[in-house]
Design an enzyme around this catalytic site. Structure first.
Site, PDB file in Angstrom:
ATOM      1  N   HIS A   1      49.019 -70.783-112.496  1.00 28.39           N
ATOM      2  CA  HIS A   1      47.893 -69.943-112.411  1.00 28.39           C
ATOM      3  C   HIS A   1      46.986 -70.315-111.155  1.00 28.39           C
ATOM      4  O   HIS A   1      46.492 -69.658-110.173  1.00 28.39           O
ATOM      5  CB  HIS A   1      46.419 -70.023-113.844  1.00 28.39           C
ATOM      6  CG  HIS A   1      46.606 -69.065-114.948  1.00 28.39           C
ATOM      7  ND1 HIS A   1      47.646 -69.582-115.497  1.00 28.39           N
ATOM      8  CD2 HIS A   1      46.369 -67.740-115.133  1.00 28.39           C
ATOM      9  CE1 HIS A   1      48.170 -68.073-116.943  1.00 28.39           C
ATOM     10  NE2 HIS A   1      46.929 -67.540-116.076  1.00 28.39           N
TER      11      HIS A   1
ATOM     12  N   TRP B   1      54.132 -61.289-116.722  1.00 31.58           N
ATOM     13  CA  TRP B   1      53.069 -62.441-116.168  1.00 31.58           C
ATOM     14  C   TRP B   1      53.861 -62.973-117.998  1.00 31.58           C
ATOM     15  O   TRP B   1      53.684 -64.658-117.847  1.00 31.58           O
ATOM     16  CB  TRP B   1      52.236 -62.207-116.052  1.00 31.58           C
ATOM     17  CG  TRP B   1      51.834 -63.251-115.595  1.00 31.58           C
ATOM     18  CD1 TRP B   1      49.855 -63.655-117.098  1.00 31.58           C
ATOM     19  CD2 TRP B   1      51.352 -64.642-115.404  1.00 31.58           C
ATOM     20  NE1 TRP B   1      50.002 -64.511-116.744  1.00 31.58           N
ATOM     21  CE2 TRP B   1      50.736 -65.443-115.469  1.00 31.58           C
ATOM     22  CE3 TRP B   1      51.671 -65.061-114.457  1.00 31.58           C
ATOM     23  CZ2 TRP B   1      49.652 -66.649-114.787  1.00 31.58           C
ATOM     24  CZ3 TRP B   1      51.647 -65.767-113.526  1.00 31.58           C
ATOM     25  CH2 TRP B   1      50.689 -66.705-113.943  1.00 31.58           C
TER      26      TRP B   1
END
Length: 569
Positions: free
Chosen positions: A21, A79
């Protein structure tokens, strides 16, 4: 609306989850912004119990979120597949297992039930507006407007700053009762500057249409930079900002000596709101004589006059100036977190929605008091100083070829209060009733000429007067486009984008171009808002202007006659 959920991370994957992230794909970030997602937080609960892993608590805000469109996008799917090896996911898809959380308590929430908006302060020569735009979609929610006036008082005609400031505060206070104003963007007309002594004006802000600036014309003309350096033509009145400063410096030497900072007009209002001073390129590069648009630095003349050192730091157009002054926020009821953005010159604001488009070049006609025609990525070598052509500077700091005339001002002088039909336009064309430039002395290719009407001995009805105004502005726009390095596509923004007669006439005269009218908010407000919030969904709805085959033969003859007459001016 706020969304909250809990997700489940495999044991020992906490560091890897954070690493991925920390390196979030930029295209995924844009996808989330595109769907209006903001204030996205994920918190880790590192469980030390029997469960084989940790919990992740996610919250984010979004208005009118299309969850299916968000999830079905290939970017989102990739993702999720990328993250599937370290967290619990659904089968057969890779969507994370996310259990929705129920809200049971809230405390000291900032106005959650009010629509979140961007307020655009738009100060034009004729009108002042505050335009509220939805913080995600860019849709216009409300517009407040008042007429702008100049104070014709000693020591010279000047901007009524006190009246404008009171109106801004009162209007924002009223709007804040219904809306959560998260930020304020600013756009104003050019050729206007504030000479500051600390936090106060050392001199009133001069009105650029004041003729007294010509008092030191000969001396100024001997010093001002060449067109090849500044790409600023010599303009009448105070339209060259350098001429204003030169006149004030000579005429009010004692007061000018106290000036410690020079604030361009958008930045003056930004300072009033935020307390922070800055400079900005679109106003610096707007026929000022103060800026070299090709090297993107102050002109030699500005340096020699020692004015450059009085400008604050040049900040990026649309950069964050700061948050609203705390006392001001309390006075008018705005949130203390309200962000103020570095403002932009209004004609350049009209270009903002298009400067990122994948086109080699694009011509935009921005219409208001001035009709300003600029070609993004156009060539500068077609510019003629004698025709009031110049290089403006866009929000990215690039020199942009431009031509302009006071189209809105002249249209107002020629028209009546009655709306013209295409039949009224046909009457003007059939009888050869002509308006020859110019009806305003502010600038343009024919600023040196005295406007006149060839009426053929006829008395026009009110509607026919308005038709003549439409025809005149269309002819002038067509003439200016011919002088420019113009793209195949021409987009009309602002007031004339709603004038069907103007658009039809322009489409008939310019078969070499596709003429489009913007059907969204005014280009100035929309462009300023887009600079302050790049996630806005301003798609630039356009409609193609169509030629009327019945008037085209008449118009061709009329246009040639008009061109022959103005060619002799």
């Amino acid at each position: 609306m706020r969304y909250a959920s809990v997700m489940y991370l495999h044991k020992g994957c906490e560091a890897e989850y954070k690493r991925r992230h920390d390196n979030l794909w930029p295209e995924l970030a844009e996808h989330l912004k595109h769907h209006g997602i903001r204030n996205y937080y994920i918190h880790l609960d590192d469980v030390n119990g029997d469960r084989n892993g940790s919990r992740l608590y996610a919250t984010f805000d979004a208005d009118d979120l299309d969850v299916l469109a968000l999830a079905d996008h290939p970017m989102m799917q990739r993702w999720w597949e990328y993250m599937a090896d370290i967290m619990e996911t659904k089968t057969p898809s890779f969507e994370p297992v996310a259990d929705a959380l129920q809200e049971v308590f809230r405390f000291n929430v900032l106005q959650p039930d009010k629509p979140r908006v961007v307020a655009v302060l738009d100060i034009g020569k004729t009108n002042i507006k505050i335009c509220l735009m939805d913080g995600q979609t860019g849709a216009v929610l409300q517009i407040e407007k008042r007429v702008n006036k100049v104070l014709d008082e000693p020591s010279y005609p000047h901007v009524d700053t006190e009246s404008i400031w009171q109106w801004i505060k009162e209007t924002l206070a009223n709007l804040a009762q219904r809306y959560f104003i998260s930020s304020i963007a600013i756009t104003t007309h050019g050729a206007t500057i504030a000479c500051m002594q600390g936090d106060k004006l050392a001199l009133p802000i001069l009105d650029y249409e004041y003729n007294g600036v010509a008092e030191y014309k000969e001396e100024y003309d001997a010093l001002r930079p060449n067109f090849s350096e500044s790409f600023s033509p010599r303009l009448p009145q105070g339209l060259n900002l350098g001429a204003q400063l030169f006149w004030q410096q000579k005429r009010f030497a004692d007061e000018f000596d106290t000036v410690d900072s020079l604030l361009l007009y958008p930045q003056y209002w930004g300072y009033k709101l935020s307390g922070n001073k800055a400079a900005e390129v679109t106003s610096l590069g707007c026929h000022t004589d103060l800026w070299n648009p090709t090297s993107c630095q102050f002109s030699n003349f500005c340096e020699q006059q020692k004015w450059a050192e009085r400008f604050p730091e040049v900040m990026e157009t649309g950069a964050k100036l700061g948050t609203i002054l705390p006392d001001l926020a309390n006075e008018i009821g705005l949130p203390a977190s309200c962000v103020i953005f570095n403002g932009i010159h209004d004609s350049n604001a009209s270009l903002v929605p298009y400067i990122g488009q994948p086109m080699e070049k694009l011509t935009v006609v921005s219409s208001g008091t001035w009709t300003v025609i600029a070609t993004i990525n156009g060539k500068l070598d077609a510019l003629q100083e004698s025709k009031d052509m110049l290089a403006n500077v866009d929000a990215l700091g690039r020199a942009t070829p431009t031509i302009r005339f006071m189209g809105g001002r002249e249209w107002e002088q020629l028209r009546s209060d009655s709306t013209a039909t295409l039949s009224d336009v046909s009457f003007i064309l059939e009888h050869g009733i002509l308006a020859l430039p110019a009806f305003s002395k502010g600038g343009g290719p024919f600023a040196h000429c005295e406007g006149r009407i060839i009426d053929r001995g006829m008395v026009l009805t009110l509607a026919q007067q308005s038709a003549l105004a439409d025809v005149y502005v269309a002819l002038m726009t067509d003439y200016c486009l011919d002088l420019m390095d113009t793209s195949h596509t021409v987009i009309v923004e602002g007031a004339f984008s709603n004038n069907i007669n103007f658009l039809t006439l322009l489409a008939c005269m310019r078969s070499q171009n596709e003429i489009y009218a913007s059907r969204d908010v005014t280009g100035t407000s929309g462009g300023a808002a887009l600079l302050s919030n790049k996630s806005l969904k301003l798609k630039g709805r356009l409609s193609l202007a169509l030629c009327d085959a019945q008037i085209k033969p008449l118009l061709n003859l009329y246009r040639q006659q008009w061109r022959d007459l103005v060619g002799a001016l």
